[in-house]
Each structure stands twice: as structure tokens, then as C-alpha cells.
Design a protein around this motif. Structure first.
Motif, PDB file in Angstrom:
ATOM      1  N   GLY A  94     -62.547  26.392  12.514  1.00 51.66           N
ATOM      2  CA  GLY A  94     -63.104  27.584  11.887  1.00 51.66           C
ATOM      3  C   GLY A  94     -63.321  28.700  12.889  1.00 51.66           C
ATOM      4  N   PRO A  95     -64.531  29.315  12.911  1.00 53.98           N
ATOM      5  CA  PRO A  95     -64.765  30.479  13.772  1.00 53.98           C
ATOM      6  C   PRO A  95     -64.897  30.104  15.241  1.00 53.98           C
ATOM      7  CG  PRO A  95     -66.783  29.870  12.648  1.00 53.98           C
ATOM      8  CD  PRO A  95     -65.702  28.998  12.077  1.00 53.98           C
ATOM      9  N   ALA A  96     -64.496  31.029  16.097  1.00 53.98           N
ATOM     10  CA  ALA A  96     -64.605  30.842  17.545  1.00 53.98           C
ATOM     11  C   ALA A  96     -64.975  32.168  18.187  1.00 53.98           C
ATOM     12  CB  ALA A  96     -63.290  30.316  18.120  1.00 53.98           C
ATOM     13  N   GLY A  97     -65.552  32.098  19.376  1.00 52.89           N
ATOM     14  CA  GLY A  97     -65.933  33.302  20.110  1.00 52.89           C
ATOM     15  C   GLY A  97     -65.095  33.457  21.367  1.00 52.89           C
ATOM     16  N   LEU A  98     -64.728  34.706  21.681  1.00 52.48           N
ATOM     17  CA  LEU A  98     -63.903  35.013  22.852  1.00 52.48           C
ATOM     18  C   LEU A  98     -64.737  35.733  23.901  1.00 52.48           C
ATOM     19  CD1 LEU A  98     -61.122  35.347  24.313  1.00 52.48           C
ATOM     20  CD2 LEU A  98     -60.823  37.447  22.973  1.00 52.48           C
ATOM     21  N   GLY A  99     -64.649  35.276  25.138  1.00 55.57           N
ATOM     22  CA  GLY A  99     -65.264  35.954  26.266  1.00 55.57           C
ATOM     23  C   GLY A  99     -64.210  36.447  27.228  1.00 55.57           C
ATOM     24  N   TYR A 217     -77.579  28.599  27.699  1.00 54.75           N
ATOM     25  CA  TYR A 217     -76.960  27.934  26.554  1.00 54.75           C
ATOM     26  C   TYR A 217     -76.371  26.580  26.943  1.00 54.75           C
ATOM     27  CZ  TYR A 217     -77.023  32.450  24.047  1.00 54.75           C
ATOM     28  OH  TYR A 217     -77.384  33.615  23.432  1.00 54.75           O
ATOM     29  N   ALA A 218     -75.896  26.479  28.183  1.00 56.01           N
ATOM     30  CA  ALA A 218     -75.255  25.230  28.609  1.00 56.01           C
ATOM     31  C   ALA A 218     -76.212  24.060  28.497  1.00 56.01           C
ATOM     32  CB  ALA A 218     -74.738  25.355  30.037  1.00 56.01           C
ATOM     33  N   GLY A 219     -77.499  24.316  28.701  1.00 55.26           N
ATOM     34  CA  GLY A 219     -78.502  23.301  28.441  1.00 55.26           C
ATOM     35  C   GLY A 219     -78.706  22.282  29.539  1.00 55.26           C
ATOM     36  N   GLY A 387     -70.488  32.511  29.189  1.00 51.79           N
ATOM     37  CA  GLY A 387     -71.628  33.148  28.537  1.00 51.79           C
ATOM     38  C   GLY A 387     -71.193  34.220  27.557  1.00 51.79           C
ATOM     39  N   ALA A 388     -70.136  34.964  27.897  1.00 49.02           N
ATOM     40  CA  ALA A 388     -69.619  35.989  26.987  1.00 49.02           C
ATOM     41  C   ALA A 388     -69.078  35.356  25.707  1.00 49.02           C
ATOM     42  CB  ALA A 388     -68.521  36.797  27.682  1.00 49.02           C
ATOM     43  N   ALA A 389     -68.344  34.256  25.855  1.00 50.84           N
ATOM     44  CA  ALA A 389     -67.802  33.573  24.674  1.00 50.84           C
ATOM     45  C   ALA A 389     -68.921  32.987  23.819  1.00 50.84           C
ATOM     46  CB  ALA A 389     -66.838  32.470  25.110  1.00 50.84           C
ATOM     47  N   LEU A 390     -69.932  32.404  24.451  1.00 50.68           N
ATOM     48  CA  LEU A 390     -71.062  31.842  23.714  1.00 50.68           C
ATOM     49  C   LEU A 390     -71.855  32.928  23.002  1.00 50.68           C
ATOM     50  CD1 LEU A 390     -72.274  29.214  26.347  1.00 50.68           C
ATOM     51  CD2 LEU A 390     -71.304  28.709  24.098  1.00 50.68           C
ATOM     52  N   THR A 391     -71.984  34.089  23.641  1.00 50.76           N
ATOM     53  CA  THR A 391     -72.659  35.219  23.000  1.00 50.76           C
ATOM     54  C   THR A 391     -71.888  35.661  21.764  1.00 50.76           C
ATOM     55  OG1 THR A 391     -73.607  35.968  25.092  1.00 50.76           O
ATOM     56  CG2 THR A 391     -73.439  37.593  23.336  1.00 50.76           C
ATOM     57  N   SER A 392     -70.564  35.641  21.846  1.00 50.75           N
ATOM     58  CA  SER A 392     -69.740  36.015  20.698  1.00 50.75           C
ATOM     59  C   SER A 392     -69.938  35.061  19.531  1.00 50.75           C
ATOM     60  CB  SER A 392     -68.260  36.047  21.100  1.00 50.75           C
ATOM     61  OG  SER A 392     -68.007  37.070  22.036  1.00 50.75           O
ATOM     62  N   ILE A 393     -69.884  33.763  19.799  1.00 51.94           N
ATOM     63  CA  ILE A 393     -70.000  32.802  18.692  1.00 51.94           C
ATOM     64  C   ILE A 393     -71.426  32.742  18.170  1.00 51.94           C
ATOM     65  CG2 ILE A 393     -70.527  30.711  20.022  1.00 51.94           C
ATOM     66  CD1 ILE A 393     -68.152  31.073  16.995  1.00 51.94           C
ATOM     67  N   ASP A 394     -72.403  33.147  18.985  1.00 51.53           N
ATOM     68  CA  ASP A 394     -73.789  33.124  18.531  1.00 51.53           C
ATOM     69  C   ASP A 394     -74.011  34.089  17.369  1.00 51.53           C
ATOM     70  OD1 ASP A 394     -76.370  31.866  19.049  1.00 51.53           O
ATOM     71  OD2 ASP A 394     -77.080  33.881  19.534  1.00 51.53           O
ATOM     72  N   GLN A 395     -73.170  35.108  17.261  1.00 55.50           N
ATOM     73  CA  GLN A 395     -73.288  36.026  16.124  1.00 55.50           C
ATOM     74  C   GLN A 395     -73.027  35.301  14.818  1.00 55.50           C
ATOM     75  OE1 GLN A 395     -71.229  39.800  16.708  1.00 55.50           O
ATOM     76  NE2 GLN A 395     -71.294  39.520  18.929  1.00 55.50           N
ATOM     77  N   ILE A 396     -72.104  34.345  14.817  1.00 54.66           N
ATOM     78  CA  ILE A 396     -71.850  33.554  13.616  1.00 54.66           C
ATOM     79  C   ILE A 396     -72.954  32.535  13.414  1.00 54.66           C
ATOM     80  CG2 ILE A 396     -70.260  31.924  12.508  1.00 54.66           C
ATOM     81  CD1 ILE A 396     -69.297  34.800  12.553  1.00 54.66           C
ATOM     82  N   ARG A 397     -73.467  31.972  14.485  1.00 55.03           N
ATOM     83  CA  ARG A 397     -74.575  31.027  14.352  1.00 55.03           C
ATOM     84  C   ARG A 397     -75.786  31.687  13.701  1.00 55.03           C
ATOM     85  NH1 ARG A 397     -75.087  27.633  20.018  1.00 55.03           N
ATOM     86  NH2 ARG A 397     -73.159  26.426  19.853  1.00 55.03           N
TER      87      ARG A 397
END
Length: 410
Positions: A94-99, A217-219, A387-397
Motif C-alpha cells: 500500500g502507501p509508502a513514504g519517500l525521503g 522513530y527507529a526506537g 528520517g525524511a522517509a519516516l516523516t513522509s509516511i507519518d502523514q498517512i499514519r
């Protein structure tokens, strides 16, 4: 004593909650609980934690399943008597984020899925001397297209992109990036123009902030308060306090590279003198000695340091000392006890840490009874692009209905 609180603004009249709004709110509530769950969570458990009825949970789960936002993942055991229940968890399709990232040794592109898993990571060596912003961003646009094509085969669709840049950003405009020679460059507009055929929403953010979010985010750090220092083209800091990124009043916090360490020191491209950047950046450590052809700045510095080159070792000692001086003021103000060295500094940490730690131990007031930890970041040079990619996908989250609406209209 009661703390001073700014008077609140008069409450604006609110529209009544309409049925379609309520459906959206309930869907996002359920989805956030699935995102936050440590593992698969059952429909019954979701009903219990949200207070929604079982039929409502069932309807929402079916909608999320159809939109490839979640998947059924085996059985869960609540610890109570009765049959195990089917669990729900985030989908890997499904959705993915690009950094996208502009860093010291080149350009990088990364794609993550909803689970935060890196599904694509690419790097292209690049030199910036004499190259304008359109050229650099045009190259990144090509990497973005290649990344989107590569992950399409895995049933993933990039929904948005975030560009990491080494400087303060306002509305997509890079206000100042001395290491790139950029001032007031509308990187967002240039990259959107170069990726027009991809129809991709793009945001631009400071790379140190994104790298700090990547580490958070990596935790794996088990940290909720730390200063992330990004060393590379410039030197920036991402400040995380109680699990939240501190952006400052205008989003420009963390310009550690332009903290003065020697008031009458070397001139800096920013127009000031004695900035940390003039003593601890990769260019300062190389001291005008170019890296060998096809070698990255970090590789050149590492090779010379390992060979015992006196000038390089002295430059690294000076860089570590200057870094410790700059950080001590920040830590005294913020009361944070952990520093993560990221970007190129993560590769040079073994030469920078000792002198930096000595300055911190001497200058941070609380260090005597609350020692400061300084160590390499977990994600290394890839922190900003991840981090950029995770920020992108966080918009869908945060707002899954945007993706679901897109699926209906496609």
C-alpha cells in the motif's frame, strides 16, 4: 506558585459534528491504536480501548483492510479464557513514504512502508562545487523516479516525499545553506517542477531535524531526550525533548554550526567569525586538502587518521574540542544528558569523542553528578534520509483517510 499562562483566544464557534466527520474521526482513532500497538491487536481489544461498538470496529477494519493499510496477522491471546482472536497489524503493502537527502558525500533516496521498514535505499556520489540548485535537485528527481519504480514492483505506492537540506527552511525555501552556496533557494518548487511527471507532494525540512526524528522513530535508542549532531556539509543539531522535536519559534532551531567557539576566529561563509563550522566541518578537518579522486571526505579523513597523518589528527583534535565547547552551552540550557553523533560525524566518532567529552565534563555544570553521554547515532549517515522517509509516511499514519480517498478516486 502558579505558572504564568498566556490567556487563551476566544473559542471560535464550532460546526456540528456531521456523520461523515464522525466516521473519519472513528476510523483515525482505530487506526492510531493499531499503529501504536506493540503487536497484532484484535477487533475485540480495539472495541475495548476505543469505546466503539463491535459492529463499528468491524466496519472500520474492513475499510482499512480493503485500503491495504492493515492486514490480518495470525491469532492474539488476551490472557482471558476463550478462543484466540484474529489480530490486525500494519500492512507492508500500500502507501509508502519517500525521503531524499543532500549530504556531504552525495545524494540519497529512501522508501519506507507503513511499518517503518526500509524497502529501498540508494546513494549516488556527487560533488557540489560549481553546481547550481536546479542541477542538484534535478539529479535527486531522477533518484526519486527510480525509487518509485523500484518499489512499485512490491505493491507499494509513494504518497509523499520529504527533502532533507543542510540549512534553515521556511515554506520550502532554503534560507541559507553556505556549504551548498544556497541562499533563499525555493528547493520545494524546484524539486516539484523536476518531478512534475510523478505528481508527488513534496515538503522540505532541515536535515538535522529529520535525522533526529529518524533516530527517535527507529526506537532502538530507548531515548526520549537527546541532542543529535549532524556533521557533513554543515553542522546542525536536532533537539528532542520528552519525545518531541524542538523546532523553535520559526522552525530554525539547532544551527549548532554557527555557534561561536572563538569570537575572533576564522571567517565563516555565513558572514560571522569563529563559528563551530570553521573548525569542525569536513572541509575544516581536510584543511583545504582535497579528498583523493573517487574518495568521500569521510574516507579521506579516516585514511589519513589511520595512517597517523599529524595534520589530520591535529585537525580532528581541534574539531572535537570545538564541538565540546559548542555543545556545553546547549546542554547547560536544555538539561539533556545524551549527545548522538550523526551524519559524517558517526564515522569519525572515534577521533572526535574524547576531546568533545573532556570539554563537556569540564563545562556542563551538572556533569559531575549526572555524566553526559556522547556516542555515535544508530542510523549513521543514513539517519536524515530515513528520517525524511519516516516523516513522509507519518502523514498517512496520522491521517489515513487521505490514502483511502485516493484509492476510491483512482
Amino acid at each position: 506558585m502558579t505558572p504564568h499562562v498566556r490567556p487563551s483566544q476566544p473559542r471560535q464557534p464550532q460546526e456540528p459534528v456531521r456523520q461523515e466527520n464522525l466516521r473519519t474521526l472513528n476510523l483515525e482513532l482505530v487506526f492510531r491504536h493499531i499503529v501504536a500497538a506493540a503487536g497484532p491487536i484484535s477487533r475485540t481489544e480495539l472495541a475495548a480501548v476505543t469505546g466503539l461498538t463491535r459492529p463499528t470496529i468491524t466496519r472500520i477494519a474492513e475499510e482499512l483492510l480493503a485500503g491495504q493499510l492493515i492486514t490480518e496477522a495470525g491469532l492474539t491471546h488476551s490472557g482471558r479464557a476463550g478462543r484466540p482472536r484474529v489480530g490486525l497489524t500494519l500492512s507492508e503493502k500500500g502507501p509508502a513514504g519517500l525521503g531524499l537527502d543532500i549530504r556531504a558525500d552525495g545524494l540519497a533516496a529512501c522508501v519506507v512502508d507503513l511499518t517503518g521498514t526500509v524497502r529501498h535505499l540508494a546513494f549516488a556520489p556527487s560533488a557540489y562545487s560549481g553546481r547550481g540548485a536546479p542541477d542538484v535537485l534535478g539529479h535527486l528527481a531522477g533518484m526519486a523516479g527510480a525509487a518509485i519504480e523500484a518499489i512499485a514492483a512490491e505493491d507499494l505506492t509513494v504518497v509523499t516525499a520529504t527533502l532533507a537540506v543542510p540549512g534553515p527552511v521556511s515554506g520550502g525555501v532554503v534560507r541559507s545553506a553556505p556549504a551548498l552556496g544556497w541562499r533563499n533557494v525555493d528547493a520545494g518548487a524546484l524539486l516539484r517542477a523536476a518531478t512534475r511527471h510523478l505528481d508527488l507532494p513534496i515538503t522540505v525540512e532541515n536535515e538535522a531535524n529529520l535525522a533526529a526524528l529518524g533516530e527517535l522513530y527507529a526506537g532502538g535508542n530507548s531515548l526520549d531526550s537527546f541532542v543529535y549532531v549532524s556533521g557533513g556539509l554543515g553542522i546542525g543539531a536536532g533537539i528532542v525533548l520528552d519525545g518531541h522535536l524542538m523546532r523553535g519559534a520559526r522552525g530554525w532551531s539547532g544551527e549548532l554550526g554557527h555557534v561561536t567557539v572563538h569570537p575572533d576566529g576564522k571567517p565563516c561563509p555565513c558572514g560571522s567569525r569563529g563559528c563551530l563550522q570553521t573548525y569542525a566541518s569536513l572541509a575544516a578537518i581536510l584543511d583545504d586538502e582535497p579528498a583523493p579522486r573517487a574518495a568521500t571526505p569521510e574516507a579521506a579523513i579516516t585514511a589519513r587518521a589511520e595512517a597517523g597523518t599529524p595534520a589530520t589528527l591535529a585537525a580532528l583534535d581541534s574539531a572535537g574540542t570545538a564541538l565540546g565547547v559548542a555543545l556545553s552551552g546547549m546542554l547547560n540550557i536544555l538539561d539533556i544528558d545524551t549527545v548522538l553523533l550523526g551524519g559524517s560525524f558517526s564515522l569519525l566518532a572515534s577521533w572526535l569523542t574524547m576531546n568533545a567529552k573532556a570539554e563537556l565534563d569540564q563545562r556542563v555544570l551538572t556533569a559531575a553528578w549526572a555524566p553526559v553521554t556522547i556516542r555515535p547515532a544508530l542510523l549513521g549517515p543514513d539517519a536524515a534520509v530515513i528520517g525524511a522517509a519516516l516523516t513522509s509516511i507519518d502523514q498517512i499514519r496520522q491521517h489515513p483517510t487521505a490514502w483511502l480517498t485516493r484509492q476510491v478516486t483512482v
